[in-house]
Motif scaffolding. Sequence first.
Motif, PDB file in Angstrom:
ATOM      1  N   GLU A  60     -22.040  28.181 -32.451  1.00 37.64           N
ATOM      2  CA  GLU A  60     -21.612  28.332 -34.042  1.00 37.64           C
ATOM      3  C   GLU A  60     -21.656  29.824 -34.571  1.00 37.64           C
ATOM      4  O   GLU A  60     -20.734  30.536 -35.133  1.00 37.64           O
ATOM      5  N   VAL A  61     -22.694  30.657 -34.049  1.00 34.55           N
ATOM      6  CA  VAL A  61     -22.768  32.353 -34.373  1.00 34.55           C
ATOM      7  C   VAL A  61     -21.487  32.810 -33.684  1.00 34.55           C
ATOM      8  O   VAL A  61     -20.877  33.615 -34.386  1.00 34.55           O
ATOM      9  N   HIS A  71     -18.743  31.724 -32.649  1.00 35.12           N
ATOM     10  CA  HIS A  71     -17.469  31.136 -33.367  1.00 35.12           C
ATOM     11  C   HIS A  71     -17.333  31.891 -34.746  1.00 35.12           C
ATOM     12  O   HIS A  71     -16.204  32.537 -35.094  1.00 35.12           O
ATOM     13  N   GLN A  72     -18.406  31.728 -35.576  1.00 29.59           N
ATOM     14  CA  GLN A  72     -18.144  32.104 -36.919  1.00 29.59           C
ATOM     15  C   GLN A  72     -18.076  33.666 -37.092  1.00 29.59           C
ATOM     16  O   GLN A  72     -17.397  34.166 -37.849  1.00 29.59           O
ATOM     17  N   THR A  73     -18.725  34.575 -36.064  1.00 29.07           N
ATOM     18  CA  THR A  73     -18.810  35.859 -36.041  1.00 29.07           C
ATOM     19  C   THR A  73     -17.502  36.768 -35.663  1.00 29.07           C
ATOM     20  O   THR A  73     -16.855  37.374 -36.225  1.00 29.07           O
ATOM     21  N   TYR A  74     -16.941  35.753 -34.414  1.00 24.51           N
ATOM     22  CA  TYR A  74     -15.961  36.502 -33.647  1.00 24.51           C
ATOM     23  C   TYR A  74     -14.618  35.895 -33.645  1.00 24.51           C
ATOM     24  O   TYR A  74     -13.602  36.312 -33.222  1.00 24.51           O
ATOM     25  N   GLY A  75     -14.582  34.248 -34.126  1.00 27.48           N
ATOM     26  CA  GLY A  75     -13.516  33.455 -34.055  1.00 27.48           C
ATOM     27  C   GLY A  75     -13.019  33.059 -32.837  1.00 27.48           C
ATOM     28  O   GLY A  75     -11.781  32.694 -32.590  1.00 27.48           O
ATOM     29  N   THR A  82     -15.377  27.871 -28.571  1.00 29.11           N
ATOM     30  CA  THR A  82     -16.746  27.739 -27.827  1.00 29.11           C
ATOM     31  C   THR A  82     -16.718  26.242 -27.631  1.00 29.11           C
ATOM     32  O   THR A  82     -16.209  25.438 -27.867  1.00 29.11           O
TER      33      THR A  82
END
Length: 270
Positions: free
Chosen positions: A44-45, A47-51, A54
């Motif tokens: 999740e980190v 995906h949310q940080t870098y788009g 995952t």
Amino acid sequence: MPEATFGVIGGGMMGEALIARLLDQGIFAPGAVLVSDPQAARREVLHQTYGVQTTDNNQAVIDAAETVLLAIKPQVLAAVAGTLKFPNHETPPLLLSILAGTTLARLQAAFPSWAVVRAMPNTPATVGAGVTALAAGASVSEEQRSQARTIFASVGTVVEVPESQMDAVTALSGSGPGYLALVVEALADGGVAVGLPRAVALELAIATVRGTGELLHQGDLHPAVLKDRVTSPGGTTIAGIAALEAGGMRSALMAAVRSAYLRSQELGQS
């Protein structure tokens, strides 16, 4: 799930550092990157940080990506590889391994028919100031070799060496940040001993080591030349150097590299 061109198995610190720099430099687009990691929170980190895409499915990475970064712990290589099925490829995909002490032969056995490059980045790569040594397997094409250099150049300097020198690389640049951290700490302690506040002494020590490295790099200077330039007759620097030589600093650092080299060899045989 969209097709990925760059896959990462293991979304830890070094994997994230490479992802961040590759995206920042436009080498890959977020949608072209697929990262597998067993921890949902970590996925999740990322995906949310870098788009990036995952998954918890390593097979999905193998099936989709043209280039895969293997960033797992060396001791779980057999377990991870043992669950994978390798599709037939007209051109062998490229595997980039950052597993310490894991030989090309072991990697090739775990990833049959792949083109394998063994890499040894060091921890400053996480801030884009690292150095990575690459050793390419026999089936790696010139195009794949160039791609490997481009990927690791995103986090700093890249050198290519024969695999026989990888234990030496580990001992010098891989373990080197630990040696230099000790040097910085000792310099700061020296500053405190002669009256500087701890915070000021540490800031001065860090800045001095960083600046000296940059001066050697940009000026293309041999360290002995720089040493002589800042050492005046009867001055403070020669007094300090004499104390360092009396304390055996030079031989101690050489011995540290050799001890780390021997230990790296032992770990590679285990």
